[in-house]
Structures are given as C-alpha cells and as structure tokens.
Design an enzyme around this catalytic site. Structure first.
Site, mmCIF file in Angstrom:
data_model
loop_
_atom_site.group_PDB
_atom_site.id
_atom_site.type_symbol
_atom_site.label_atom_id
_atom_site.label_comp_id
_atom_site.label_asym_id
_atom_site.label_seq_id
_atom_site.Cartn_x
_atom_site.Cartn_y
_atom_site.Cartn_z
ATOM 1 C CB CYS A 1 -39.587 37.488 20.930
ATOM 2 S SG CYS A 1 -39.363 37.629 18.979
ATOM 3 C CB SER B 1 -33.186 42.941 24.298
ATOM 4 O OG SER B 1 -34.284 42.820 25.787
ATOM 5 C CD GLU C 1 -36.151 37.046 19.385
ATOM 6 O OE1 GLU C 1 -36.333 37.548 18.230
ATOM 7 O OE2 GLU C 1 -35.662 37.956 20.268
#
Lengths: 161, 161
Positions: free
Chosen positions: B97, B92, B69
């Site tokens: 992040c 996830s 991310e």
C-alpha cells in the site's frame, strides 16, 4: 521473440523462464484485444505450475487497482507463502507492484520489458527477490506502440500528472 | 478516541483529519462485522469530499489484493491526479500500500495506528507525501485484539511465513 502462450489454464506447468513469460505475454495481448492497457502477469509455484494470471483492467473495469501484477496476484487466490513463487510480468513493476512483491516476499520476478518503463525492480532485488530481466523484443514493441498511441491513458496508469 | 462515521456515502464532506479517519474506522469495523480483518481506508478530495472507501477483503472474498487502502483506491474509481488527495487508513500502510501511495503520488496520508504495524509510512514521506500519524486508542485496541486472536490470518495478510 517469445510467443504468447495458447490455451493456458491454472495448474498447467511452465518449466522455463521463457514459457512463464509467455503466459504474461498472452495476458498482455488479451488486455490489448479487450481495448485495455497491454500489461499482463502470471504467478507460478516452485514446480512451474500456473497459480493465476491476469492483466491490467483500468479501461475494461474502470479499476485503477488492477495492474497486471495485482490482477495475477488476486487470481492466484490466498497463498500461505510466496517465497518459492515466481511472478512473470510483461513490464517492469511500478512502485505499487514492487511494493506487492516486497511485502509478500515473492521469491523470483521475471521482467519482460524494462525499456518502456523502469519501476522498482532494483529495489525488490535489494530486498531479496531474484530479478531476471528478459527484454523480449516483441513485447517491447507492443508496449512502445501502445504508449505512443495512448500517452494520456498510460500516464494515468502510472500516476503521472 | 475517534468514533466511526455513520451512514457515510461518496460525496459527503469530511472536513477535519479526525472526521476523515472516522470513515476509515467505520470501514475497519464493517470488515470486522463481516468476519474479516479490521483494516479500512478512505480517499478524499481537496474539499474533503469522500471519493471512495473500503476495507480488507482477504477473508470475505478470498481476495489477497484487497487491503484497506487498495480497496478504497479501487472504489474511488479512476482519478486523473492524486496529488491533492488525502488517504485515511486505519493502519500504517504495508509496502504494497505504500507503493500504491508513492506510485500514484497521493499527497496526504492519515495513519490511524502505527503501534500494531509499521509499514512504509516514513518511505512515502521521504518521497513527498505528507504523513499524519494519529494513533487513535480505540482503533489500536481493535487491531491489537484482532491480532492476538488471529495471528495466523494476520501473518498471512502481511506475507509473514
């Protein structure tokens, strides 16, 4: 008022909290001298040895991901554990940097200024980090002056529309 | 099972959530091919245009700060607002992040897999992000196989002692 560290390098020992914060302050000043946002941070091991330090690079490198804390974290290189490490940061960690502290379980956090910005420092404390807010007057003035003169840039850096 | 995007570049339009996730999947595969941790992400504007994508770089660059991310966020460059943007991530988002998503107010998050790891996706949803968990079987298998074969590296990446 805590002075900025001079001629610091990885491996140097910074014994006290004031000495550790002096490295984050030096990094903030370096960022300012480069035309950037004056936020710096530094990561130390249990013996106070400097593992890495860095500063915000949004302006200098066009890198929105490099806040002071993430820059110091990157420059410290891969670490097997952060539980016994101390992160000194010139400004209260935003949610991004608070998330970094929580995810990696950084044990201790020194905050140089929570007057100009209040991030997730209480949240990381709730999740196990020891947080020491130092509120250095010199640092608070540098950041206050910067925000007053650069409000659009500052709002961009913390994701305020 | 969603296939990886092929020959994508900034500015290309990915209209659906599946198409957006296909870019994150492609980045995860690229990271795996480089010998790295297979987590990728991509950031899109309101029209579905790819602003930037990236993958975990812990192994390749020794950079602990570059999760999928944050790598996509960095590669997208400076943005004035993230409210109308969509972040697709193969896994996830960890607290680091998730903190990024909350601080910058990223409007929408597509999660490719929350079976191998559950980060702060519910927390970012509580703070205003729209989260769509897609749980793609192909992606879940890639990550499960990687974790099974590289548990020390995986634990290092999420700060588990």
């Amino acid at each position: 008022m805590i002075s900025a560290a001079i001629n610091f390098k990885k491996g140097d020992v910074f014994a006290t909290d004031e000495e550790k914060l002096s490295v984050a302050i030096a990094e903030a000043h370096l960022g300012l001298a480069e035309g950037g946002i004056p936020i710096g941070a530094a990561l130390f091991d249990e013996a106070g040895r400097l593992l890495g330090s860095g500063h915000n690079l949004r302006v200098q490198e066009g890198d929105a991901s490099m806040h002071g804390e993430t820059s110091a974290f990157r420059n410290a290189g891969r670490q097997r554990s952060y539980r016994k490490l101390t992160l000194a940061t010139s400004l209260s960690p935003c949610w991004y940097c608070s998330g970094l502290i929580r995810q990696f379980g950084i044990g201790r956090v020194l905050v140089g200024d929570d007057k100009n910005f209040m991030g997730g420092q209480d949240w990381v404390a709730e999740h196990g980090a020891e947080v020491h807010v130092m509120n250095d007057p010199g640092l608070i003035k540098v950041m206050a002056d910067f925000i007053a003169a650069n409000d659009a840039l500052w709002n961009e850096d913390i994701g305020e529309d």
